[in-house]
Design an enzyme around this catalytic site. Structure first.
Site, PDB file in Angstrom:
ATOM      1  N   HIS A 204       0.646  -1.143   0.024  1.00  0.00           N
ATOM      2  CA  HIS A 204      -0.073  -0.048   0.244  1.00  0.00           C
ATOM      3  C   HIS A 204       0.617   1.601  -0.399  1.00  0.00           C
ATOM      4  CE1 HIS A 204       0.757  -0.204   4.854  1.00  0.00           C
ATOM      5  NE2 HIS A 204       0.316   1.351   4.526  1.00  0.00           N
TER       6      HIS A 204
HETATM    7  C1  UD1 Z   1      -2.463   5.822   5.836  1.00  0.00           C
HETATM    8  C2  UD1 Z   1      -0.855   6.469   6.306  1.00  0.00           C
HETATM    9  C3  UD1 Z   1       0.177   5.714   6.185  1.00  0.00           C
HETATM   10  C4  UD1 Z   1      -0.604   4.014   7.008  1.00  0.00           C
HETATM   11  C5  UD1 Z   1      -1.806   3.204   6.178  1.00  0.00           C
HETATM   12  C6  UD1 Z   1      -1.968   2.694   6.356  1.00  0.00           C
HETATM   13  C7  UD1 Z   1      -0.517   8.946   6.427  1.00  0.00           C
HETATM   14  C8  UD1 Z   1       0.130   9.654   5.516  1.00  0.00           C
HETATM   15  N1  UD1 Z   1      -0.484   7.468   6.085  1.00  0.00           N
HETATM   16  O1  UD1 Z   1      -1.659   5.563   4.749  1.00  0.00           O
HETATM   17  O2  UD1 Z   1       1.158   5.748   6.606  1.00  0.00           O
HETATM   18  O3  UD1 Z   1       0.906   2.729   6.324  1.00  0.00           O
HETATM   19  O4  UD1 Z   1      -2.283   4.200   6.503  1.00  0.00           O
HETATM   20  O5  UD1 Z   1      -2.457   1.660   6.131  1.00  0.00           O
HETATM   21  O6  UD1 Z   1      -1.204   9.045   7.605  1.00  0.00           O
HETATM   22  N2  UD1 Z   1      -9.597   4.968   1.538  1.00  0.00           N
HETATM   23  C9  UD1 Z   1     -10.576   4.497   0.817  1.00  0.00           C
HETATM   24  N3  UD1 Z   1     -11.344   4.483   2.259  1.00  0.00           N
HETATM   25  C10 UD1 Z   1     -10.099   4.169   3.761  1.00  0.00           C
HETATM   26  C11 UD1 Z   1      -9.282   4.661   3.579  1.00  0.00           C
HETATM   27  C12 UD1 Z   1      -8.766   5.446   2.740  1.00  0.00           C
HETATM   28  O7  UD1 Z   1     -11.319   4.861  -0.135  1.00  0.00           O
HETATM   29  O8  UD1 Z   1     -10.859   3.518   4.652  1.00  0.00           O
HETATM   30  C13 UD1 Z   1      -8.417   5.261   0.205  1.00  0.00           C
HETATM   31  C14 UD1 Z   1      -8.477   6.813  -0.171  1.00  0.00           C
HETATM   32  O9  UD1 Z   1      -8.822   7.157  -1.734  1.00  0.00           O
HETATM   33  C15 UD1 Z   1      -7.334   7.045  -0.120  1.00  0.00           C
HETATM   34  C16 UD1 Z   1      -6.222   6.481   0.099  1.00  0.00           C
HETATM   35  O10 UD1 Z   1      -7.055   5.522   0.401  1.00  0.00           O
HETATM   36  O11 UD1 Z   1      -6.488   8.556  -0.682  1.00  0.00           O
HETATM   37  C17 UD1 Z   1      -5.012   6.113   0.981  1.00  0.00           C
HETATM   38  O12 UD1 Z   1      -5.531   6.750   2.160  1.00  0.00           O
HETATM   39  P1  UD1 Z   1      -4.448   7.714   2.976  1.00  0.00           P
HETATM   40  O13 UD1 Z   1      -5.503   7.381   4.676  1.00  0.00           O
HETATM   41  O14 UD1 Z   1      -4.390   9.167   2.778  1.00  0.00           O
HETATM   42  O15 UD1 Z   1      -3.215   6.917   3.203  1.00  0.00           O
HETATM   43  P2  UD1 Z   1      -3.287   5.831   3.533  1.00  0.00           P
HETATM   44  O16 UD1 Z   1      -2.403   5.194   1.935  1.00  0.00           O
HETATM   45  O17 UD1 Z   1      -4.208   4.796   3.673  1.00  0.00           O
HETATM   46  N1  UDP Z   2      -4.193  -5.480   9.098  1.00  0.00           N
HETATM   47  C1  UDP Z   2      -5.145  -6.128   9.279  1.00  0.00           C
HETATM   48  N2  UDP Z   2      -5.653  -6.466   7.888  1.00  0.00           N
HETATM   49  C2  UDP Z   2      -5.030  -5.988   6.361  1.00  0.00           C
HETATM   50  C3  UDP Z   2      -4.345  -5.296   6.766  1.00  0.00           C
HETATM   51  C4  UDP Z   2      -3.606  -5.261   7.849  1.00  0.00           C
HETATM   52  O1  UDP Z   2      -5.784  -6.052  10.120  1.00  0.00           O
HETATM   53  O2  UDP Z   2      -6.416  -6.221   5.171  1.00  0.00           O
HETATM   54  C5  UDP Z   2      -3.624  -5.187  10.213  1.00  0.00           C
HETATM   55  C6  UDP Z   2      -1.937  -5.649  10.134  1.00  0.00           C
HETATM   56  O3  UDP Z   2      -1.998  -6.913  10.880  1.00  0.00           O
HETATM   57  C7  UDP Z   2      -1.106  -4.174  12.019  1.00  0.00           C
HETATM   58  C8  UDP Z   2      -1.957  -2.913  10.915  1.00  0.00           C
HETATM   59  O4  UDP Z   2      -3.225  -3.511  10.664  1.00  0.00           O
HETATM   60  O5  UDP Z   2      -1.838  -4.436  12.797  1.00  0.00           O
HETATM   61  C9  UDP Z   2      -0.406  -3.047   9.866  1.00  0.00           C
HETATM   62  O6  UDP Z   2      -1.364  -1.545   8.959  1.00  0.00           O
HETATM   63  P1  UDP Z   2      -0.945  -1.040   8.192  1.00  0.00           P
HETATM   64  O7  UDP Z   2      -0.591  -2.325   6.855  1.00  0.00           O
HETATM   65  O8  UDP Z   2      -1.710  -0.622   6.959  1.00  0.00           O
HETATM   66  O9  UDP Z   2      -0.204   0.145   8.567  1.00  0.00           O
HETATM   67  P2  UDP Z   2       1.471   0.661   8.516  1.00  0.00           P
HETATM   68  O10 UDP Z   2       2.103  -0.775   9.645  1.00  0.00           O
HETATM   69  O11 UDP Z   2       2.399  -0.261   7.287  1.00  0.00           O
HETATM   70  O12 UDP Z   2       1.365   1.568   8.930  1.00  0.00           O
END
Ligand code: UD1
Ligand code: UDP
Length: 354
Positions: A204
């Site tokens: 991601h």
């Molecule tokens: C965010 C965090 C990242 C973390 C990740 C965990 C920041 C800068 N990044 O990245 O550190 O690893 O969360 O998963 O805070 N979206 C949906 N539904 C949701 C959430 C997101 O559709 O419930 C889509 C939207 O199009 C959005 C994109 O995902 O623009 C990115 O979401 P965002 O929360 O901005 O960043 P992550 O990649 O999730």
């Molecule tokens: N996770 C989850 N379901 C998923 C993917 C991730 O429960 O489909 C959990 C994972 O086990 C971990 C947390 O979400 O505890 C990590 O989140 P993510 O990879 O989104 O973010 P990061 O750790 O890179 O910030």
């Protein structure tokens, strides 16, 4: 004590599950603020339900946006709450936009900032998380770090006080909920998977997920693996993955993001995990599942040093080579603690002058 805890993204729900419980069990007043950065049911609600996270006192509903707009809305929302609640401490977790916004709002209101999972560094400033970590750490009063490596990182930046090595709260969560998952999760059966006869993949990070070329190269390499690969797709890259997957062979199975209980079972029983997630790399180590990290570096350096985590970088061909033959190491150490981090954090907070 009165504390405001900031959560908003999936990894923060996991961390809060154990901290909120420890604070409330000890009789403290916790005001839980959900920024709403993640909002899909399987990115948010499922974690509250499965992990018994308390209902937030405030929902900011900031949703998706650019870094500036998301961080700015969060900052404004948190500041209003701090004016109303006047807590002794604010707790922020990890490295998301919610983390840095919480720290910045609190610093200017002279509220003591507690950063849980402080001191991690990738030394890659192209990652938004690295910026969030550096800024949050410089503003924090209490820095709860998992390892000595994190202490050294902070010291190098001139941060030398308020640092406590307490292990990692994600170990507390993993130990607690893996036991529950063994009884409650049916994910292996539902997906017709045999233990150790499948791989798990999560991708991601913007550097992998936001480019057709890079993502297709990863998918093509993964499709060379002989076993089925389960890929719970983050909503960020859903459309792109669906478009590109038809250009690969058929071993990759795309599913929606799963809840934490199912995730524990998939991680524990996968033969290998392929990921660019920070949390998933660490969980792979804790479950003793080998990991291939599709990034150029990691914050979780101990996992690499012990031989359980291989940094793939741009050598994508290593994905299929190592997936079919990963030399399982003998070394394993409890680098990230023994599952008592949340209790230790609460104890230290109780002993801190406000
Ligand atoms: C965010 C965090 C990242 C973390 C990740 C965990 C920041 C800068 N990044 O990245 O550190 O690893 O969360 O998963 O805070 N979206 C949906 N539904 C949701 C959430 C997101 O559709 O419930 C889509 C939207 O199009 C959005 C994109 O995902 O623009 C990115 O979401 P965002 O929360 O901005 O960043 P992550 O990649 O999730
Ligand atoms: N996770 C989850 N379901 C998923 C993917 C991730 O429960 O489909 C959990 C994972 O086990 C971990 C947390 O979400 O505890 C990590 O989140 P993510 O990879 O989104 O973010 P990061 O750790 O890179 O910030």
């Amino acid at each position: 004590m009165k504390l405001v805890t900031i959560i908003g993204a999936r990894p923060q729900f996991v961390k809060a599950s154990v901290i909120s419980k420890a604070l409330r069990d000890a009789g403290h007043t916790e005001i839980l603020v959900n920024t709403g950065q993640h909002y899909d049911d399987n990115m948010a609600r499922i974690f509250f339900e499965e992990m018994g996270i308390p209902k937030p006192d405030y929902d900011l509903g900031v949703g998706s946006g650019t870094h500036a707009s998301q961080t700015a809305s969060t900052l404004v929302g948190i500041e209003k709450i701090l004016f109303i609640e006047k807590p002794d401490f604010i707790i922020v977790f990890g490295d998301t936009n919610a983390t840095v916004a919480g720290a910045l709002a609190a610093a200017k209101c002279h509220i003591k900032i507690v950063h849980i999972e402080a001191g991690l560094r990738s030394y890659n400033r192209k990652m938004p998380e690295e910026i969030n970590r550096v800024v949050t750490d410089v503003l924090s009063d209490l820095l709860f770090v998992p390892t000595q490596v994190a202490v050294d990182n902070l010291n190098r930046e001139g941060i030398t006080s308020g640092i406590y090595i307490v292990g990692d709260v994600m170990v507390d969560a993993l130990i607690t909920y893996t036991k529950i998952a063994e009884k409650k999760s049916h994910v292996l059966k539902e997906l017709s998977l045999e233990k150790e006869k499948f791989l798990l993949m999560t991708i991601h990070r913007p550097s992998n997920a936001d480019s057709d070329e890079r993502l297709l190269s990863i998918l093509k390499e993964v499709s060379r693996i002989d076993l089925p690969v389960i890929f719970p797709v983050h909503p960020r890259s859903r459309t792109r993955v669906e478009k590109l997957i038809s250009q690969t062979d058929g071993n990759i199975r795309i599913i929606d993001p799963v809840g934490y209980l199912d995730m524990m079972m998939l991680e524990k029983y996968a033969s290998i995990i392929i990921t660019d997630s920070g949390g998933v790399q660490k969980e792979a180590y804790l479950h003793k599942t080998p990991c291939l990290t599709v990034r150029g570096e990691t914050e979780w350096v101990e996992t690499v040093r012990d031989g359980w985590n291989y940094i793939v970088g741009d050598q994508l061909e290593q994905i299929s080579i190592l997936s079919n033959n990963f030399p399982k190491p003998k070394e394993w150490h409890p680098h990230y603690g023994d599952g008592t981090s949340s209790a230790r954090i609460v104890e230290i907070l109780e002993g801190t002058q406000v």
